[in-house]
Scaffold this motif. Structure first.
Motif, PDB file in Angstrom:
ATOM      1  N   UNK A 209     -20.634 -40.851   8.034  1.00 32.08           N
ATOM      2  CA  UNK A 209     -21.723 -40.089   7.423  1.00 32.08           C
ATOM      3  C   UNK A 209     -22.346 -39.197   8.478  1.00 32.08           C
ATOM      4  N   UNK A 210     -22.362 -37.899   8.188  1.00 33.19           N
ATOM      5  CA  UNK A 210     -23.065 -36.938   9.038  1.00 33.19           C
ATOM      6  C   UNK A 210     -24.270 -36.423   8.259  1.00 33.19           C
ATOM      7  N   UNK A 211     -25.425 -36.432   8.906  1.00 33.70           N
ATOM      8  CA  UNK A 211     -26.659 -36.030   8.236  1.00 33.70           C
ATOM      9  C   UNK A 211     -27.251 -34.792   8.890  1.00 33.70           C
ATOM     10  N   UNK A 212     -27.589 -33.825   8.052  1.00 33.00           N
ATOM     11  CA  UNK A 212     -28.335 -32.646   8.482  1.00 33.00           C
ATOM     12  C   UNK A 212     -29.731 -32.710   7.859  1.00 33.00           C
ATOM     13  N   UNK A 213     -30.726 -32.242   8.596  1.00 36.79           N
ATOM     14  CA  UNK A 213     -32.085 -32.163   8.065  1.00 36.79           C
ATOM     15  C   UNK A 213     -32.751 -30.888   8.573  1.00 36.79           C
ATOM     16  N   UNK A 214     -33.173 -30.046   7.630  1.00 37.31           N
ATOM     17  CA  UNK A 214     -33.846 -28.788   7.975  1.00 37.31           C
ATOM     18  C   UNK A 214     -33.027 -27.959   8.964  1.00 37.31           C
ATOM     19  N   UNK A 219     -27.334 -36.813  13.033  1.00 31.64           N
ATOM     20  CA  UNK A 219     -26.440 -37.791  13.634  1.00 31.64           C
ATOM     21  C   UNK A 219     -25.231 -38.062  12.762  1.00 31.64           C
ATOM     22  N   UNK A 220     -24.212 -38.680  13.352  1.00 33.01           N
ATOM     23  CA  UNK A 220     -23.021 -39.142  12.630  1.00 33.01           C
ATOM     24  C   UNK A 220     -22.878 -40.633  12.873  1.00 33.01           C
ATOM     25  N   UNK A 221     -22.723 -41.406  11.785  1.00 31.61           N
ATOM     26  CA  UNK A 221     -22.625 -42.857  11.890  1.00 31.61           C
ATOM     27  C   UNK A 221     -21.448 -43.342  11.048  1.00 31.61           C
ATOM     28  N   UNK A 222     -20.952 -44.538  11.358  1.00 26.61           N
ATOM     29  CA  UNK A 222     -19.943 -45.184  10.522  1.00 26.61           C
ATOM     30  C   UNK A 222     -20.613 -45.722   9.264  1.00 26.61           C
ATOM     31  N   UNK A 223     -19.976 -45.529   8.122  1.00 29.03           N
ATOM     32  CA  UNK A 223     -20.569 -45.976   6.857  1.00 29.03           C
ATOM     33  C   UNK A 223     -20.690 -47.488   6.798  1.00 29.03           C
ATOM     34  N   UNK A 224     -19.655 -48.176   7.255  1.00 26.62           N
ATOM     35  CA  UNK A 224     -19.654 -49.636   7.185  1.00 26.62           C
ATOM     36  C   UNK A 224     -20.828 -50.214   7.964  1.00 26.62           C
ATOM     37  N   UNK A 226     -23.961 -49.668   7.346  1.00 20.36           N
ATOM     38  CA  UNK A 226     -25.163 -48.843   7.238  1.00 20.36           C
ATOM     39  C   UNK A 226     -25.859 -49.104   5.910  1.00 20.36           C
ATOM     40  N   UNK A 227     -27.173 -49.272   5.936  1.00 22.40           N
ATOM     41  CA  UNK A 227     -27.923 -49.564   4.718  1.00 22.40           C
ATOM     42  C   UNK A 227     -28.385 -48.274   4.038  1.00 22.40           C
ATOM     43  N   UNK A 228     -28.723 -48.408   2.764  1.00 21.40           N
ATOM     44  CA  UNK A 228     -29.246 -47.292   1.986  1.00 21.40           C
ATOM     45  C   UNK A 228     -30.513 -46.741   2.652  1.00 21.40           C
ATOM     46  N   UNK A 229     -31.383 -47.625   3.111  1.00 23.93           N
ATOM     47  CA  UNK A 229     -32.636 -47.200   3.740  1.00 23.93           C
ATOM     48  C   UNK A 229     -32.380 -46.392   5.004  1.00 23.93           C
ATOM     49  N   UNK A 230     -31.394 -46.796   5.782  1.00 19.38           N
ATOM     50  CA  UNK A 230     -31.077 -46.057   7.017  1.00 19.38           C
ATOM     51  C   UNK A 230     -30.611 -44.634   6.694  1.00 19.38           C
ATOM     52  N   UNK A 231     -29.809 -44.496   5.625  1.00 14.33           N
ATOM     53  CA  UNK A 231     -29.346 -43.162   5.230  1.00 14.33           C
ATOM     54  C   UNK A 231     -30.517 -42.300   4.789  1.00 14.33           C
ATOM     55  N   UNK A 235     -32.043 -38.779   6.322  1.00  7.56           N
ATOM     56  CA  UNK A 235     -32.100 -37.552   5.529  1.00  7.56           C
ATOM     57  C   UNK A 235     -33.510 -36.987   5.408  1.00  7.56           C
ATOM     58  N   UNK A 236     -34.503 -37.886   5.261  1.00  5.82           N
ATOM     59  CA  UNK A 236     -35.844 -37.419   4.905  1.00  5.82           C
ATOM     60  C   UNK A 236     -36.945 -37.844   5.862  1.00  5.82           C
ATOM     61  N   UNK A 237     -36.651 -38.745   6.797  1.00  8.40           N
ATOM     62  CA  UNK A 237     -37.749 -39.375   7.502  1.00  8.40           C
ATOM     63  C   UNK A 237     -38.304 -40.437   6.564  1.00  8.40           C
ATOM     64  N   UNK A 238     -39.591 -40.517   6.453  1.00  6.39           N
ATOM     65  CA  UNK A 238     -40.212 -41.475   5.540  1.00  6.39           C
ATOM     66  C   UNK A 238     -40.464 -40.816   4.193  1.00  6.39           C
ATOM     67  N   UNK A 239     -39.816 -41.315   3.133  1.00  6.71           N
ATOM     68  CA  UNK A 239     -40.002 -40.810   1.765  1.00  6.71           C
ATOM     69  C   UNK A 239     -40.510 -41.950   0.896  1.00  6.71           C
ATOM     70  N   UNK A 240     -41.619 -41.696   0.233  1.00  7.10           N
ATOM     71  CA  UNK A 240     -42.172 -42.700  -0.672  1.00  7.10           C
ATOM     72  C   UNK A 240     -41.479 -42.579  -2.025  1.00  7.10           C
TER      73      UNK A 240
END
Length: 494
Positions: A209-214, A219-224, A226-231, A235-240
């Protein structure tokens, strides 16, 4: 193993930095997920690879060869192919004709159909699907159409295959069929870049998983592992993530009543009531008749029998969107790009088309009223725009969806119908769309909300109708059911 590597890519537009020193590695033998919220720079990166745009700074290389594209033809020649979210197939043509459109093999002056069918069959076999190359595309299921799009891309023998939201129009069972095709491709020496806003798909199909923001590389991480919250945090920082506020309640007054509505081969004997301020969900799989029902209620499509009442007044059977708008109805369509927006026109114009009667004096446009109406929605819906006069096509998917919504909110509707409003937009933009529904509910506006993402209906709605095979088969409260049981009911299971 093939390697695609970007090095410090930046893309500057007037007043906007779309990419800021982005460095991303992708390898063959893997499904490389590319994630980010709307406007994060994913599409810009794909456009750089596909030759649609040229980076302002930086470079990218494939297997050590530095590449510079000034047009899509150069990208194709170097082995890059893209399958976009919006399909480009011609329904009246065969699978083979669509795969080799404009490139069919010839024997002299005539098309060599035997060779064409053989070539198409070879490609379909290569990706592991059994589709008749002579079959007309209009007769295929949605997932098969998506596979034909992939086969079309594979006909160019790509080294890099980019899949942009490939499951956005697919039902759950069709998604798994498509994933089988992608897994087959992964075994071949192809770099697969997979873009999706459906975060629950990511662990199932991606390896990295490679993530872009703004516009920045996070970063690039292995999917295995990795939790949903970490993704989401990447992607967003802290999203309520909000659930339905307790003060979103249906009133006593019935504002819309549908009685025994039927349309041949689409839906049959549909009856329900909608209360003032209520958020009513309609759950069902693709093909259940939900979209067709909304269009008939709105007057965009005819219906054969039944009755519609708005605030107690019976609507004439031969109606139209203009008439239904006068009754206070609005509809955001499933396909925002072809039915909800005029992409070449400005953001301001797209925000005001439905309310032209309110921003004009007879045939004359009132520019002041038009500007006020557009500015009001940009501010209230927090639409991120470069300029109110810029083409609406310049916006991200989430902001385009807000323009579609704002266009109808400018009519001051009493009843809003949303058909798949969260399709192809990110978690943050979805939350903003839901907030709009709740805010309108507090003002007394009633909502009908159709979504194939049944989790959303549980989050957002006061009440949910189950639709299967063109019929309403049940009604449930979101507080009394979990998502697995809701999926089972929508598929007709007990």
């Amino acid at each position: 193993m093939s390697i695609l590597h970007t090095e410090n890519i930046s893309k500057q537009y007037p007043g906007c930095l779309a990419h800021d020193n982005v460095t991303v590695p992708s390898a063959s033998g893997k499904v490389n997920g590319l994630l980010g919220k709307n406007g994060s720079g994913k599409s810009t990166l794909v456009k750089c690879f596909s030759g649609a745009i040229t980076p302002t700074e930086g470079s990218f290389s494939l297997d050590g060869e530095e590449l510079h594209f000034s047009n899509p033809q150069q990208s194709y020649a170097k082995g890059f192919a893209t399958v976009y979210q919006e399909m480009s197939l011609v329904p009246s043509l065969s699978v083979t004709e669509n795969i080799f459109l404009g490139r069919l093999p010839k024997k002299g002056a005539l098309i060599d159909w035997g060779k064409a069918y053989h070539m198409a069959k070879e490609i379909l076999d290569r990706i592991g699907v059994d589709i008749n190359p002579k079959e007309r595309v209009s007769r295929l299921s949605m997932w098969q159409c998506q596979v034909v799009e992939i086969a079309k891309a594979m006909s160019f023998n790509p080294k890099v295959l980019m899949l942009d939201e490939p499951t956005s129009s697919l039902a759950n069972n069709e998604v798994e069929c498509l994933f089988d095709v992608i897994r087959e491709l992964k075994k071949q020496d192809i770099i697969i870049i997979y873009i999706s806003h459906k975060l629950h798909e990511i662990p199932e199909i991606t390896d990295t998983i490679t993530v872009l923001r703004d516009g920045k590389f996070i970063g690039t991480i292995n999917t295995e592992g990795t939790t949903h919250k970490e993704i989401v945090d990447m992607m967003f920082g802290d999203v309520a993530i909000r659930s339905r506020p307790e003060d979103i309640k249906a009133g006593e007054k019935t504002v819309l009543e549908v009685k025994h509505l039927s349309r041949k081969n689409k839906f049959e004997d549909v009856s329900f009531e909608l209360k003032e301020g209520e958020v009513l969900g309609i759950a069902g799989m693709l093909g259940a008749g939900r979209t067709e029902l909304l269009k008939s209620i709105f007057g965009a499509d005819p219906y054969d029998s039944g009755e519609i009442y708005v605030k107690g007044e019976k609507v004439k059977k031969k109606t139209s969107p203009i008439v239904m708008k006068s009754y206070g109805l609005g509809l955001t369509p499933e396909d925002r790009k072809s039915e909800g927006l005029i992409l070449k026109h400005s953001i301001k114009d797209n925000l005001c088309y439905a309310s032209m009667d309110k921003t004009s004096h007879g045939w004359l446009e009132d520019k002041k009223l038009r500007n006020q109406a557009a500015d009001k929605q940009v501010e209230e819906l927090e639409i991120k725009i470069p300029d109110i006069n810029a083409a609406v096509s310049s916006l991200s998917g989430g902001n385009q969806q807000k323009v579609v919504v704002g266009n109808w909110l400018n009519t001051q509707p009493a009843i809003m119908m949303y058909d798949e409003p969260s399709r192809g937009i990110d978690v943050n933009a979805k939350q903003q769309i839901f907030e709009i529904m709740w805010e309108q509910s507090k003002r007394g506006v009633s909502t009908i909300f159709v979504s194939s993402e049944l989790e959303e209906l549980l989050e957002v709605c006061n009440r949910i109708l189950i639709m299967k095979g063109g019929r309403i088969t049940g009604e449930i409260s979101p507080d009394d059911i979990n998502v697995n049981d809701l999926y089972a009911l929508s598929m007709g299971e007990e």
